[in-house]
Structure formats: structure tokens, C-alpha cells
Design an enzyme around this catalytic site. Structure first.
Site, PDB file in Angstrom:
ATOM      1  N   HIS A 139       5.302  -0.042  -1.441  1.00 49.85           N
ATOM      2  CA  HIS A 139       3.842   0.075  -1.447  1.00 49.85           C
ATOM      3  C   HIS A 139       3.365   0.971  -0.296  1.00 49.85           C
ATOM      4  O   HIS A 139       3.874   0.877   0.817  1.00 49.85           O
ATOM      5  CB  HIS A 139       3.196  -1.293  -1.242  1.00 49.85           C
ATOM      6  CG  HIS A 139       3.176  -2.164  -2.454  1.00 49.85           C
ATOM      7  ND1 HIS A 139       4.294  -2.840  -2.892  1.00 49.85           N
ATOM      8  CD2 HIS A 139       2.172  -2.483  -3.309  1.00 49.85           C
ATOM      9  CE1 HIS A 139       3.967  -3.555  -3.967  1.00 49.85           C
ATOM     10  NE2 HIS A 139       2.699  -3.351  -4.239  1.00 49.85           N
ATOM     11  N   ASN A 170      11.533  -0.846   4.441  1.00 54.76           N
ATOM     12  CA  ASN A 170      10.509  -1.597   3.720  1.00 54.76           C
ATOM     13  C   ASN A 170      10.438  -3.038   4.207  1.00 54.76           C
ATOM     14  O   ASN A 170       9.353  -3.611   4.380  1.00 54.76           O
ATOM     15  CB  ASN A 170      10.813  -1.556   2.222  1.00 54.76           C
ATOM     16  CG  ASN A 170       9.704  -2.149   1.366  1.00 54.76           C
ATOM     17  OD1 ASN A 170       8.547  -2.167   1.762  1.00 54.76           O
ATOM     18  ND2 ASN A 170      10.060  -2.644   0.201  1.00 54.76           N
TER      19      ASN A 170
END
Length: 285
Positions: A139, A170
Site C-alpha cells: 500500500h 513492507n
């Protein structure tokens, strides 16, 4: 028709006009957020002047228009993304994060990553592109910033908000920075954020999947706080699993602008923009 009847008819007609104008005014006001900024769904007009687009609608988080790469602006409930049909990733994703937006009951476990149907097939990433790629679906505007609204949460899983991201980055450094930004939003009431990928091996770029989604070499994030004396800070992380200290990732916004060839926070007045983008210290936050 008597004079009295004519007067009554004229007064009734005037009342209808005034009510109509008042309704239009209320509708325009409803398109603004509580802090006076236009909502993320408001379409920002383009302009040849560097800062006019941002100043007109007061979207402080929106960078200046890009002229050196494909760009399609997509306004979502919780963020705005500049999509690049060549890389199949965003050029940047920007959002205004408030204290209230860091809270909420909407959970991500029911969401699935989805193709963005606003982008034609062949120019958009798919879930199959990421399958067995060894990269996370990373994201840019995080799900954790969108728990305040179910539509915002769902839209955060569109692939126009996603980049191939190393799992270690991440899970650790990028996640730590996202949580820190939420802490800042609670501390200051609101912040403006822009982040996205950087590609340094153009011409020899690694890709994944049938749609050849570009794998970023680096990720950037810049943050603006407008409360009190304005300040800004930038971060640059390599897209790899090796441990990276946050202090080592800190950059001034000017440095990030030189790397990305982007102009951040153009809605600020020139004096403020020049002053706060020249240096950055994590301790100031």
C-alpha cells in the site's frame, strides 16, 4: 389582474429564486471538509501556473502537475493518486490525514486487492501479476489510515494505490513510518502526506507479471505539518529487506524533489515552501 395580486405573485416568484440560490450555496458548502479544505473527491482543475491548481482548491497535499511522464489523476475517498500507465504503478499517492482518520472500526481482513476499472485493461496491474512474484502488494496510502470509512478502506486496496514491495520493508521500516505518521496526525491534528515509488534502473527495470508492472528501486514519503510553525520532512527507503534505520532514511523535501523530479506542497506560499523544504530533522517532530 389587480395590483395587490400582481404584488403577491412577484413576491412568491422572488422567494422561489432565493430558495434555489440558497440550496446551491449549501450544496457547494457540503463539498468542503470540516477544516475548510475541499474533499478528496473534488476534481482539481489544471493550470499552467505551478501553484494555481493547488491554490484554487486548497488541496495542500497535491503535488504540481507532472509533464515528463504519464499521469492520470484519480480521486478516491481517502486519497488521490497520480497513475502511470507505463509503470502500472502510481507516480505518487497523496492524502490529508486527520486525527479522526487514524481511528475507526472498519477492518481490513474482509478486503481483497482489486483491479482499478477506471484504468483500461492492459494498462493496469492485476492480482495475477503479483502471484508468485516474491513481492508484497504494498500500500502507498495504508489501510490503517482508512479505518474511518468502509469505502475508503475498500478503495485503498485498488492496484492504483499499490506497488511491488519487498516483504521485509513492507513489514518493518515502511510499516514503522506509517505508524509514526498516524502518531503525528494525532499529535498535531492533521498532516499532509505524499509517497510513491522511484525507479533508478530505467531501461533495465525489473518487472513482474504479464502486465510488466515495474518494481521500484526506492520508495519516498514526504510529510507536511501546517499547525503552528509549518514544517516538513522526507524519507527515502531502498526496496530491499536489509535493515534500514529511520534516521538514515531522513531527507529534506528539497532532496526528495531532486530525486523524484516532483514539486511537493505547491499550495504553500513561496517563502514558507522555501524555508521548510530546505532541511529536515526527525527530532523536530
Amino acid at each position: 389582474m389587480s395590483q395587490n395580486i400582481k404584488s403577491i405573485v412577484w413576491i412568491c416568484a422572488l422567494a422561489v429564486v432565493l430558495l434555489s440560490c440558497n440550496g446551491q450555496s449549501q450544496k457547494a458548502q457540503s463539498e468542503q471538509t470540516a477544516d475548510g479544505l475541499f474533499s478528496a473527491t473534488q476534481t482539481a482543475p489544471r493550470s499552467d501556473q505551478r501553484s494555481e491548481r493547488a491554490k484554487v482548491v486548497r488541496l495542500y497535499e497535491i503535488p504540481a502537475p507532472l509533464n515528463d511522464r504519464p499521469e492520470r489523476i484519480l480521486h478516491r475517498r481517502g486519497y488521490t493518486t497520480s497513475y502511470n500507465r507505463s509503470t502500472k504503478t502510481p507516480n505518487w499517492v497523496a492524502w490529508h490525514l486527520t486525527d479522526s482518520h487514524t481511528r475507526g472500526s472498519v477492518q481490513r481482513h474482509e478486503e481483497v486487492f482489486s483491479e482499478d476499472e477506471d484504468i483500461v485493461r492492459g494498462q493496469r496491474a492485476t492480482d495475477d501479476d503479483y502471484y508468485n512474484s516474491r513481492y508484497d502488494r504494498g500500500h502507498m496510502c495504508p489501510a490503517g489510515d482508512n479505518k474511518w470509512d468502509s469505502q475508503a478502506m475498500t478503495q485503498s486496496f485498488l492496484f492504483t494505490n499499490i506497488c511491488p514491495q519487498n516483504h521485509g520493508l513492507n513489514k518493518y521500516e515502511w510499516n514503522d513510518l506509517e505508524m509514526l505518521c498516524r502518531d503525528w496526525a494525532r499529535k498535531y491534528g492533521a498532516i499532509d502526506i505524499v509517497c510513491g515509488p522511484l525507479f533508478t534502473a530505467v531501461g533495465q527495470q525489473k518487472t513482474i507479471g504479464r502486465n510488466k508492472v515495474w518494481v521500484p528501486d526506492v520508495f519516498f514519503k514526504v510529510v507536511l505539518c501546517r499547525k503552528g510553525t509549518p514544517k516538513a520532512i522526507g524519507f527515502v527507503y531502498r526496496n530491499e529487506g536489509k535493515k534500514q534505520l529511520m534516521n538514515d532514511a531522513v531527507r529534506s523535501v528539497d532532496e526528495v524533489e531532486r530525486l523524484t523530479k516532483m514539486d511537493f506542497f505547491p499550495a504553500l506560499d513561496d517563502e514558507t515552501e522555501t524555508r521548510i523544504e530546505a532541511k529536515a530533522r526527525l527530532s523536530d517532530w
